[in-house]
Scaffold this active site. Sequence first.
Site, PDB file in Angstrom:
ATOM      1  N   CYS A   1      22.022  12.540  -0.514  1.00 39.19           N
ATOM      2  CA  CYS A   1      22.122  11.141  -0.665  1.00 39.19           C
ATOM      3  C   CYS A   1      21.523  10.725   0.788  1.00 39.19           C
ATOM      4  O   CYS A   1      21.400  11.281   1.880  1.00 39.19           O
ATOM      5  CB  CYS A   1      23.548  10.746  -0.690  1.00 39.19           C
ATOM      6  SG  CYS A   1      24.014  11.543  -2.264  1.00 39.19           S
TER       7      CYS A   1
ATOM      8  N   ARG B   1      15.943   9.581  -0.628  1.00 43.67           N
ATOM      9  CA  ARG B   1      16.729  10.613  -0.510  1.00 43.67           C
ATOM     10  C   ARG B   1      17.742  10.843  -1.908  1.00 43.67           C
ATOM     11  O   ARG B   1      18.226  11.617  -2.262  1.00 43.67           O
ATOM     12  CB  ARG B   1      17.659  10.482   0.448  1.00 43.67           C
ATOM     13  CG  ARG B   1      16.981  10.536   1.820  1.00 43.67           C
ATOM     14  CD  ARG B   1      17.964  10.420   3.049  1.00 43.67           C
ATOM     15  NE  ARG B   1      18.851  11.636   3.207  1.00 43.67           N
ATOM     16  CZ  ARG B   1      18.597  12.793   3.788  1.00 43.67           C
ATOM     17  NH1 ARG B   1      17.742  12.623   4.595  1.00 43.67           N
ATOM     18  NH2 ARG B   1      19.385  13.643   3.664  1.00 43.67           N
TER      19      ARG B   1
ATOM     20  N   TRP C   1      22.135  10.613  -4.631  1.00 41.80           N
ATOM     21  CA  TRP C   1      21.360  11.527  -5.683  1.00 41.80           C
ATOM     22  C   TRP C   1      22.821  12.502  -6.349  1.00 41.80           C
ATOM     23  O   TRP C   1      23.244  13.242  -5.669  1.00 41.80           O
ATOM     24  CB  TRP C   1      20.628  12.374  -5.012  1.00 41.80           C
ATOM     25  CG  TRP C   1      19.699  13.379  -6.017  1.00 41.80           C
ATOM     26  CD1 TRP C   1      18.464  12.489  -6.479  1.00 41.80           C
ATOM     27  CD2 TRP C   1      19.972  14.438  -6.331  1.00 41.80           C
ATOM     28  NE1 TRP C   1      17.971  13.775  -7.201  1.00 41.80           N
ATOM     29  CE2 TRP C   1      18.897  14.823  -7.349  1.00 41.80           C
ATOM     30  CE3 TRP C   1      20.771  15.369  -6.387  1.00 41.80           C
ATOM     31  CZ2 TRP C   1      18.700  16.133  -8.054  1.00 41.80           C
ATOM     32  CZ3 TRP C   1      20.988  16.522  -7.159  1.00 41.80           C
ATOM     33  CH2 TRP C   1      19.901  16.682  -7.980  1.00 41.80           C
TER      34      TRP C   1
ATOM     35  N   ASN D   1      27.184  12.725   1.929  1.00 35.20           N
ATOM     36  CA  ASN D   1      26.061  13.644   1.595  1.00 35.20           C
ATOM     37  C   ASN D   1      26.519  14.994   1.494  1.00 35.20           C
ATOM     38  O   ASN D   1      26.766  15.641   2.588  1.00 35.20           O
ATOM     39  CB  ASN D   1      24.811  13.190   2.123  1.00 35.20           C
ATOM     40  CG  ASN D   1      23.759  14.003   2.050  1.00 35.20           C
ATOM     41  OD1 ASN D   1      23.675  14.344   0.765  1.00 35.20           O
ATOM     42  ND2 ASN D   1      22.551  14.227   2.810  1.00 35.20           N
ATOM     43  N   GLY D   2      26.263  15.781   0.201  1.00 32.11           N
ATOM     44  CA  GLY D   2      26.692  17.321   0.389  1.00 32.11           C
ATOM     45  C   GLY D   2      27.287  17.457  -0.860  1.00 32.11           C
ATOM     46  O   GLY D   2      27.589  16.806  -1.935  1.00 32.11           O
TER      47      GLY D   2
ATOM     48  N   GLU E   1       0.173  23.790  -6.957  1.00 32.51           N
ATOM     49  CA  GLU E   1       0.424  22.680  -6.099  1.00 32.51           C
ATOM     50  C   GLU E   1       0.017  21.292  -7.085  1.00 32.51           C
ATOM     51  O   GLU E   1       0.697  20.258  -7.172  1.00 32.51           O
ATOM     52  CB  GLU E   1      -0.070  22.725  -4.786  1.00 32.51           C
ATOM     53  CG  GLU E   1       0.252  21.242  -4.083  1.00 32.51           C
ATOM     54  CD  GLU E   1       1.617  20.836  -3.993  1.00 32.51           C
ATOM     55  OE1 GLU E   1       2.082  19.799  -3.549  1.00 32.51           O
ATOM     56  OE2 GLU E   1       2.628  21.654  -4.040  1.00 32.51           O
TER      57      GLU E   1
ATOM     58  N   LYS F   1       2.467  18.271  -8.633  1.00 33.08           N
ATOM     59  CA  LYS F   1       2.322  16.990  -8.383  1.00 33.08           C
ATOM     60  C   LYS F   1       2.371  16.311  -9.702  1.00 33.08           C
ATOM     61  O   LYS F   1       2.997  15.125  -9.686  1.00 33.08           O
ATOM     62  CB  LYS F   1       0.990  16.707  -7.480  1.00 33.08           C
ATOM     63  CG  LYS F   1       0.920  17.209  -6.163  1.00 33.08           C
ATOM     64  CD  LYS F   1       1.599  16.447  -5.123  1.00 33.08           C
ATOM     65  CE  LYS F   1       3.224  16.927  -5.332  1.00 33.08           C
ATOM     66  NZ  LYS F   1       3.657  18.033  -4.255  1.00 33.08           N
TER      67      LYS F   1
ATOM     68  N   GLU G   1       5.953  16.258 -11.265  1.00 33.61           N
ATOM     69  CA  GLU G   1       7.106  15.522 -10.989  1.00 33.61           C
ATOM     70  C   GLU G   1       6.929  14.012 -10.630  1.00 33.61           C
ATOM     71  O   GLU G   1       7.904  13.205 -10.669  1.00 33.61           O
ATOM     72  CB  GLU G   1       7.079  15.964  -9.215  1.00 33.61           C
ATOM     73  CG  GLU G   1       6.130  15.917  -8.352  1.00 33.61           C
ATOM     74  CD  GLU G   1       6.522  16.581  -6.859  1.00 33.61           C
ATOM     75  OE1 GLU G   1       5.861  17.206  -6.299  1.00 33.61           O
ATOM     76  OE2 GLU G   1       7.905  16.732  -6.507  1.00 33.61           O
TER      77      GLU G   1
ATOM     78  N   HIS H   1      -3.617  36.873 -20.627  1.00 34.61           N
ATOM     79  CA  HIS H   1      -2.712  37.646 -20.762  1.00 34.61           C
ATOM     80  C   HIS H   1      -1.520  36.964 -21.400  1.00 34.61           C
ATOM     81  O   HIS H   1      -0.328  37.480 -21.452  1.00 34.61           O
ATOM     82  CB  HIS H   1      -2.179  38.448 -19.368  1.00 34.61           C
ATOM     83  CG  HIS H   1      -3.047  39.219 -18.768  1.00 34.61           C
ATOM     84  ND1 HIS H   1      -3.744  40.545 -19.236  1.00 34.61           N
ATOM     85  CD2 HIS H   1      -3.996  38.862 -17.632  1.00 34.61           C
ATOM     86  CE1 HIS H   1      -4.309  40.847 -18.554  1.00 34.61           C
ATOM     87  NE2 HIS H   1      -4.961  40.185 -17.479  1.00 34.61           N
TER      88      HIS H   1
ATOM     89  N   LYS I   1      13.678  13.345  -1.932  1.00 35.53           N
ATOM     90  CA  LYS I   1      12.916  13.831  -1.187  1.00 35.53           C
ATOM     91  C   LYS I   1      13.224  15.331  -0.375  1.00 35.53           C
ATOM     92  O   LYS I   1      12.513  16.173  -0.332  1.00 35.53           O
ATOM     93  CB  LYS I   1      12.458  12.919   0.000  1.00 35.53           C
ATOM     94  CG  LYS I   1      11.464  13.169   0.955  1.00 35.53           C
ATOM     95  CD  LYS I   1      10.084  13.374   0.408  1.00 35.53           C
ATOM     96  CE  LYS I   1       9.026  14.058   1.316  1.00 35.53           C
ATOM     97  NZ  LYS I   1       7.904  14.347   0.667  1.00 35.53           N
TER      98      LYS I   1
HETATM   99  C1  AGP Z   1       7.228  18.353  -3.630  1.00 41.70           C
HETATM  100  O1  AGP Z   1       6.466  17.201  -3.915  1.00 41.70           O
HETATM  101  C2  AGP Z   1       8.507  18.128  -3.730  1.00 41.70           C
HETATM  102  N1  AGP Z   1       9.196  16.943  -3.023  1.00 41.70           N
HETATM  103  C3  AGP Z   1       9.748  19.243  -3.519  1.00 41.70           C
HETATM  104  O2  AGP Z   1       9.122  20.509  -4.127  1.00 41.70           O
HETATM  105  C4  AGP Z   1       9.487  19.764  -1.834  1.00 41.70           C
HETATM  106  O3  AGP Z   1       8.241  20.434  -1.539  1.00 41.70           O
HETATM  107  C5  AGP Z   1      10.467  20.836  -1.728  1.00 41.70           C
HETATM  108  O4  AGP Z   1      11.861  19.940  -2.088  1.00 41.70           O
HETATM  109  C6  AGP Z   1      10.717  21.434  -0.242  1.00 41.70           C
HETATM  110  O5  AGP Z   1      11.026  20.427   0.612  1.00 41.70           O
HETATM  111  P1  AGP Z   1      10.782  20.853   2.291  1.00 41.70           P
HETATM  112  O6  AGP Z   1       9.473  21.085   2.339  1.00 41.70           O
HETATM  113  O7  AGP Z   1      11.270  19.420   2.883  1.00 41.70           O
HETATM  114  O8  AGP Z   1      11.913  21.896   2.496  1.00 41.70           O
END
Ligand code: AGP
Length: 614
Positions: free
Chosen positions: A2, A27, A75, A101-102, A487, A491, A494, A510, A609
Amino acid sequence: MCGIVGYVGTREAYPVLVKGLHRLEYRGYDSAGVALISDGGELKIYKSRGKVAELERFAESKDVSGNIGIAHTRWATHGEPSDANAHPHYSESRTLAIIHNGIIENYSVLKKALEVNGYTFRSDTDTEVIVQLIEYIRDVSGCSLPEAVRQALRELVGAYAIAIIEKGDRGRIIAARKSSPLVVGVGEGEFFLASDAGPIAEYTDRVVYLGDGEIAEISLEAGLRVVDVAGNETPIDIEQLQMSISELEKGGYPHFMLKEIFEQPKTIVDAVRGRINVEETNVALSGVTDNRERFVEARRIIIVACGTSWHAALIGEYMIEEMCRIPVEVEYASEFRYRDPVTGPGDVVIAMSQSGETADTLAAVELARSRGAFIFGICNVVGSSIARATDSGAYIHVGPEIGVASTKAFTGQVTVLMMLALAIGRLKGSIREEFYLDGIRHLCRLPEQMAEILGRADAVADLAKIFTYARNFIYLGRGYSYPAALEGALKLKEISYIHAEGYPAAEMKHGPIALVDSEMPVVVIATTDRIYEKTISNIREIKARGGRIIAIVDTDDVTVREIADHVIEIPRTCEHLAPVLASVPLQLLAYYIAVYKGRDVDQPRNLAKSVTVE
Ligand code: AGP
């Protein structure tokens, strides 16, 4: 994960808090809320499900006066997104308000004990238990609020960043952190509080990063006092913030993600600045130079990371093993921390994290440290928890990354890993001088090559239009490009919510090739490298099953463009850095498909994030 904001001073708190929430919305955006103490000392909470804008609409007709307040964007972890589960939460007597937050792991035991003592709960959250516990302790012991907070924190198991205000007290906020990040901004006659420096930067550049287990008593009268849970005073280290407001704005782009994609030519320059000499004959990372023995004599290198950072780490593994001849293992931090891994003195553990706050990666660092490994951090956020938990490290210097989908951080991480591998390889004498100089030359050409790719973004947008209908995608690559395929798939997943998978191209036969038919778009990174011919055979296998090939090829490619349905050209670079260039059109493809599908690109559903909880 959060977002927390707090303010006490002479300004009207509400506008400062709401602006701060907008800065932290990446966040978490399940609900938002604010607690204020009016000039008359009354404690008011306004909160609503949904984004910060919903809260603003809700509070429009309300009395939002007052010079002190705390605010939260959520969140959801415990309790579904709802008005009742939104923060802040009142204590039983409604004289205290808390934001958090936590995750409190032992909240249900504490909740039961409090219910036995007559406390009632208005939400399903773990957070409400904290403020009820504080009130209970104060009620039974008659101690001060700071003392009650300290005693309560000693009962909690889990991660927290909290802030508390009290009815009638218009001059004090009590805040505390354990694992989750918290920054205090020190102004002239005013104080700011936030999960990261974003909401603070426009008001002051003097900040205090709260350490683990620290409690801040932020009082207009007495100033800032930091103690530990035993009440012992701890020294305050005020640091200067290096952050400009323009970095936190969209700068005319429709989304932070697109802005951050187009920033990459500049962010690569920032990542190599001061690390490659003008003659392009030397690359030096001070964190490596200062600890050369650790790297030269390293028995093994373990890279711990999550998500996109894990993909960058995979490329790092290939680079370091090839150039430094040191065995490298790449670990999902969430698995590493619980599987009792073999690590210890002689190992270098590299923690890769853009935010520097990912809970699993932080815990993996603490585990490796406890077993005697040397910890090297590769982070973006300066002053972040992981950065401060390492023995040494290198920042990637790509500036604040606000779009939830990581883009410029990925290319920055791979660029720093390339410099790391070259620097260690040089120290170890495990690479030829020509290879070393060639690697540096390719690094220095990346920014102009990226700009060239971005100049053709419209072509990728047109391609995206063709595939916006797709329900599934497959991404393929070999060698250094395999992690870039992973990657690319991440992208798309997500931000567009289309199911996508990345594979080493040779793995298709395979099993996954069974997925291929005329509906299946298959993105293949087919740049010229030591296994180019093999990749071409894999493309032919897909075509033979009717798959629709989108190929990323070098500008001067001839063969692949004859086979593929669509090609995206990128300038030629060395195979080690091809993933950096290839990921730019993959970022754009995902971005445009998501836009055409009307998705919330910067704040995709169910994501946030930085993942500061397990
Ligand atoms: C990637 O687009 C995501 N936001 C997520 O997978 C991110 O890379 C992951 O949570 C790791 O975050 P960090 O690099 O801040 O540790």
